[in-house]
Motif scaffolding. Structure first.
Motif, PDB file in Angstrom:
ATOM      1  N   ARG A  92      19.593 -26.366   7.648  1.00 49.07           N
ATOM      2  CA  ARG A  92      19.831 -25.047   8.233  1.00 49.07           C
ATOM      3  C   ARG A  92      20.528 -24.133   7.245  1.00 49.07           C
ATOM      4  NH1 ARG A  92      20.772 -28.366  13.573  1.00 49.07           N
ATOM      5  NH2 ARG A  92      18.676 -28.093  14.426  1.00 49.07           N
ATOM      6  N   PHE A 119      20.376 -20.549   5.017  1.00 48.01           N
ATOM      7  CA  PHE A 119      19.797 -19.220   4.893  1.00 48.01           C
ATOM      8  C   PHE A 119      19.507 -18.970   3.415  1.00 48.01           C
ATOM      9  CE2 PHE A 119      22.470 -18.058   8.810  1.00 48.01           C
ATOM     10  CZ  PHE A 119      21.400 -18.238   9.672  1.00 48.01           C
ATOM     11  N   GLY A 126      26.493 -19.230   3.665  1.00 48.96           N
ATOM     12  CA  GLY A 126      25.520 -19.755   4.610  1.00 48.96           C
ATOM     13  C   GLY A 126      25.874 -19.472   6.053  1.00 48.96           C
ATOM     14  N   ARG A 160      25.986 -24.054  13.805  1.00 46.71           N
ATOM     15  CA  ARG A 160      24.959 -24.397  12.812  1.00 46.71           C
ATOM     16  C   ARG A 160      24.435 -25.815  13.003  1.00 46.71           C
ATOM     17  NH1 ARG A 160      25.718 -23.736   6.247  1.00 46.71           N
ATOM     18  NH2 ARG A 160      23.671 -24.568   5.630  1.00 46.71           N
ATOM     19  N   ALA A 189      15.059 -21.717   8.483  1.00 49.36           N
ATOM     20  CA  ALA A 189      16.438 -22.179   8.632  1.00 49.36           C
ATOM     21  C   ALA A 189      16.583 -23.195   9.762  1.00 49.36           C
ATOM     22  CB  ALA A 189      17.377 -21.001   8.885  1.00 49.36           C
TER      23      ALA A 189
END
Length: 213
Positions: free
Chosen positions: A17, A19, A85, A111, A147
């Motif tokens: 995950r 970005f 992130g 996240r 992501a």
């Protein structure tokens, strides 16, 4: 003598995950990650100052960008959030000339669980052209595809009808009302509508016959 290989383990969800800075080309509009280059552009900084002064943005999406110095700090904070992130903020720009039209930001709420939230605002020059809808759809699809987001939410003030239309057009289903949920630019707490999309939801149909947002 044989070599014993360590057992393979599944990739950590946190690693998946991530970005990754990406430009999203929508033809007449380009979404670019906020960056140090933007911090060096007086035109972009002035666009942020104009955004902060716009009554609609000041009420529903207040920006700490009253002058160029504050706008510079705002851009730098978004750039650093990409590095950490924590969130992925895109400047919405005209493909021809690069004028600033708005912002779309996807951030992690959890996240590890794949739960994110998306928000957006547009300057007056972008309104009525469907740009908020197109940009939000693009970032939503990007978040699911690259992501590994599992669920993305939109929460907007009940009185913010434009944001509600964008959420509906982007396939975010209404899930209820959050009472006195968030303090907005008028200093008052407002009820919010909660919308959400799952990675497993189908892509929404193109909107037709409704005012653009």
């Amino acid at each position: 003598m044989g070599t014993t290989m360590p057992p393979q383990t599944a990739q950590d969800p946190i690693d998946r995950r991530a970005f990754v800075r990406t430009a999203l080309d929508l033809g007449d509009v380009v979404l670019r990650p906020w960056s140090r280059e933007d911090a060096e552009s007086e035109a972009v900084l002035d666009g942020l100052v104009d955004a902060a002064a716009d009554p609609r943005i000041a009420l529903w999406s207040p920006l700490a960008a009253a002058d160029r110095s504050a706008a510079l700090a705002w851009v730098q904070a978004r750039d650093k959030a990409w590095d950490r992130g924590a969130s992925a903020s895109f400047a919405v720009r005209e493909a021809a000339g690069g004028a600033l039209l708005g912002n779309v930001a996807l951030r992690w709420v959890d996240r590890e669980d794949g739960l994110a939230m998306i928000g957006y605002w547009t300057l007056p020059a972008a309104r009525g052209r469907g740009i908020a809808t197109r940009a939000t759809r693009a970032v939503t699809s990007w978040g699911f595809a690259t992501a590994d987001a599992r669920r993305i939410e939109i929460a907007h003030a009940v009185g913010n009808e434009g944001s509600c239309r964008v959420a509906d057009r982007c396939g975010y289903l209404p899930e209820g009302t959050l009472r006195d949920s968030y303090r907005f630019g008028d200093g008052k707490y407002h009820d919010e509508h909660l919308h959400a999309r799952l990675a497993t939801d189908p892509e929404p149909a193109e909107p037709a016959g409704e005012p653009a947002a």
